[in-house]
Scaffold this active site. Structure first.
Site, PDB file in Angstrom:
ATOM      1  N   LYS A  79       0.838  -1.197   0.000  1.00 30.34           N
ATOM      2  CA  LYS A  79       0.000   0.000   0.000  1.00 30.34           C
ATOM      3  C   LYS A  79       0.874   1.249   0.000  1.00 30.34           C
ATOM      4  O   LYS A  79       1.902   1.281   0.682  1.00 30.34           O
ATOM      5  CB  LYS A  79      -0.912  -0.040   1.238  1.00 30.34           C
ATOM      6  CG  LYS A  79      -1.963   1.052   1.296  1.00 30.34           C
ATOM      7  CD  LYS A  79      -2.884   0.834   2.501  1.00 30.34           C
ATOM      8  CE  LYS A  79      -3.972   1.871   2.610  1.00 30.34           C
ATOM      9  NZ  LYS A  79      -4.865   1.622   3.763  1.00 30.34           N
ATOM     10  N   SER A 154      -9.701   1.445   2.650  1.00 30.15           N
ATOM     11  CA  SER A 154      -8.841   2.213   1.778  1.00 30.15           C
ATOM     12  C   SER A 154      -7.756   1.392   1.073  1.00 30.15           C
ATOM     13  O   SER A 154      -7.171   1.870   0.107  1.00 30.15           O
ATOM     14  CB  SER A 154      -8.169   3.339   2.567  1.00 30.15           C
ATOM     15  OG  SER A 154      -7.371   2.810   3.597  1.00 30.15           O
ATOM     16  N   SER A 178      -9.864  -0.896   6.860  1.00 30.20           N
ATOM     17  CA  SER A 178      -9.267  -0.729   5.531  1.00 30.20           C
ATOM     18  C   SER A 178      -8.516  -1.924   4.968  1.00 30.20           C
ATOM     19  O   SER A 178      -8.145  -1.908   3.798  1.00 30.20           O
ATOM     20  CB  SER A 178      -8.334   0.474   5.528  1.00 30.20           C
ATOM     21  OG  SER A 178      -9.087   1.639   5.335  1.00 30.20           O
TER      22      SER A 178
HETATM   23  N1  GLN Z   1     -13.165   3.889   5.988  1.00 32.04           N
HETATM   24  C1  GLN Z   1     -12.648   4.294   7.261  1.00 32.04           C
HETATM   25  C2  GLN Z   1     -12.212   5.737   7.175  1.00 32.04           C
HETATM   26  O1  GLN Z   1     -12.453   6.306   6.177  1.00 32.04           O
HETATM   27  C3  GLN Z   1     -11.498   3.415   7.665  1.00 32.04           C
HETATM   28  C4  GLN Z   1     -10.261   3.698   6.894  1.00 32.04           C
HETATM   29  C5  GLN Z   1      -9.088   2.888   7.332  1.00 32.04           C
HETATM   30  O2  GLN Z   1      -9.211   1.852   7.977  1.00 32.04           O
HETATM   31  N2  GLN Z   1      -7.915   3.378   7.000  1.00 32.04           N
HETATM   32  O3  GLN Z   1     -11.684   6.304   8.069  1.00 32.04           O
END
Ligand code: GLN
Length: 500
Positions: A79, A154, A178
């Site tokens: 990532k 994400s 994410s």
């Molecule tokens: N979708 C959640 C957010 O937008 C979690 C994102 C994540 O785990 N990095 O914060």
């Protein structure tokens, strides 16, 4: 099946037996990247030449009689918020578009020590804020099961890359879901280890009390193999736990007889798609058939999790993102005096969701509001953690859906932040409590994968993996591969180097 569709364990077996070379595996992945990337767009940067060079080094070492390391010669996708020396790390943000880190994250060092070879850096929601990959400043990634749909987020690029055969496994980060949610949307295995299990040194911070790095893999065995490589104490991360690291593959017995499986009723209420409920319900029945003791339970403060998260995570983010000031690194706006430069840099550099979070967080932390928002959220977090502690007095693992829905269409939720935030309602409580949890494929609905979440006690990844592996042994969802259109497979053009 091409080499790039096999699991890490199977590839390791063939490499160790000398049936195939690491260079062949690398080339198979690069060919797949060429073929599917115009459609999937999982990568921000493909490190094709580096991948081949590393693979050839592994092959040469083998010819010199060296043993094959546990992940020797396996292409990994990382990532783009985890730094690897000399390769751009953008966080899918304009503000870091040209940032090339001068050091390796601990996980990158550990993967290299285990023999893994870097295939590239994957797309994500900007600074890991989002659930669909649509918040990337560069382009959205598409779901390999249906290119009209999102891969989740994400870590959507990492999940799509593994599902599409562009890498054998990947790393993501999980602050509120994410890793697990994109794993669920893409039909693969994704694990968030216990907070502190994996060093965050070299992970670009979003919400430091919630962030954790973890693997995205084709099956549970691969997940255990990657955990073996990346877990363990790191003096460079002061939240890294001194806990001893077991061999995670040891727990893969295929047995769940007598295992106490809790089903928290709050995760099956309104808002959970009936089809998802059906697939998860069938998975729970299978645990019972396999001899587990399945019983309902309650985590009564679940309803406060989303609200608490959307105060705590933006609060921490607003502080962490203060470092992007145009002075130390990253984008700098052309402007006269310092204050104007600072403002313009941040205005130009951050996308709308990141700006929204910074404003939410700054507000929640501001004098006069701190007690009403941040403090209250922290108290709710304690109650949520206690709910889990109480449940784990009676149960060894808890099972829930990973996501209330299957992969949604691109654009479907992009205009409505609240609808997007709801995508993580099942995964966020686990981050607030710091617990380990895995998502594994447990069914398909209209051709789209459904994920099952298995949550464990702190530092008890082994039991989580044991339950996941037993389920996998009795199902074949993890063996399915997305039917990428023939046209896509033959349309590849040279994409080596930066494909942004
Ligand atoms: N979708 C959640 C957010 O937008 C979690 C994102 C994540 O785990 N990095 O914060």
């Amino acid at each position: 099946m091409s080499l790039c569709d096999l699991t890490a364990r199977e590839l390791h077996r063939r490499l160790a037996a000398g049936e195939i070379s690491a260079a062949e595996v690398a080339r198979a992945c690069l060919e797949r990247i060429d073929a599917v990337e115009p459609e999937v767009r999982a990568f921000i940067t493909v490190t094709g030449e580096r991948l081949l060079a590393e693979a050839e080094r592994i092959d040469a070492a083998r010819r010199d009689g060296e043993a094959l390391q546990p992940l020797g010669g396996l292409p990994v996708a990382i990532k783009d918020n985890i730094v690897a020396r000399g390769v751009a790390t953008t966080c899918a943000s304009r503000i870091l578009e040209n940032f090339v880190p001068p050091y390796d994250a601990t996980v990158v060092e550990r993967l290299a020590a285990a023999g893994a070879c870097l295939a590239g850096k994957t797309n994500m929601d900007e600074f890991a804020m989002g659930s669909s990959c649509e918040n990337s400043a560069f382009f959205p990634t598409r779901n390999p099961w249906d290119p009209k749909r999102v891969p989740g987020g994400s870590s959507g690029g990492s999940a799509a890359a593994v599902a599409a055969g562009e890498a054998v496994f990947a790393l993501g980060s999980d602050t509120g879901g994410s890793i697990r949610q994109p794993a669920a949307f893409c039909g693969i295995v994704g694990m968030k280890p216990t907070y502190g299990r994996v060093s965050r040194y070299g992970l670009v911070a979003f919400a430091s009390s919630l962030d954790q790095i973890g693997p995205l893999t084709r099956d549970v065995t691969d997940c255990a193999l990657v955990l073996n490589a990346i877990c363990g104490h790191d003096p460079r991360d002061n939240t890294s736990a001194p806990e001893p690291v077991p061999d995670f593959t040891d727990s893969l017995t295929g047995e769940v007889r007598g295992l106490r499986v809790g089903v928290p009723r709050e995760y099956f209420g309104e808002g959970i798609d009936p089809e998802v409920k059906g697939a998860v319900g069938a998975a729970i029945d299978l645990f019972a058939e396999l001899g587990a003791q399945v019983d309902e339970c309650s985590l009564p403060h679940t309803e406060y999790a989303l609200a608490a998260y959307y105060l705590i995570a933006p609060a921490e983010a607003s502080s962490n993102l203060a470092r992007y000031d145009g002075v130390r690194y990253g984008h700098r706006a052309a402007a006269g005096d310092f204050v104007t430069m600072y403002k313009k840099t941040r205005q130009e550099g951050f996308g709308p969701e990141v700006r929204r979070r910074i404003m939410l967080g700054t507000y929640a932390l501001s004098a006069g509001y701190y007690d009403a928002y941040y403090k209250k959220a922290s108290q709710a977090r304690t109650l949520i953690r206690r709910d889990f502690e109480q449940a784990f007095e009676r149960f060894d693992v808890l099972v829930t859906p990973t996501s209330p829905v299957t992969a949604f269409k691109l654009g479907e939720r992009a205009a409505d932040p609240l609808a997007m935030y709801l995508a993580d309602v099942c995964t966020i409580p686990v981050n607030l409590a710091g617990l380990p949890a895995v998502s594994i494929p447990c069914g398909f609905q209209e051709g789209l994968p459904v994920g099952l979440q298995i949550i464990g006690r702190a530092f008890d990844e082994r039991t989580v993996l044991r339950a996941a592996y037993a389920f996998e042994q009795h199902t074949d969802f993890h063996r399915r591969r997305p039917p990428l259109a023939r046209a896509v497979m033959t349309s590849g053009k040279g994409l080596w180097g930066v494909v942004r």
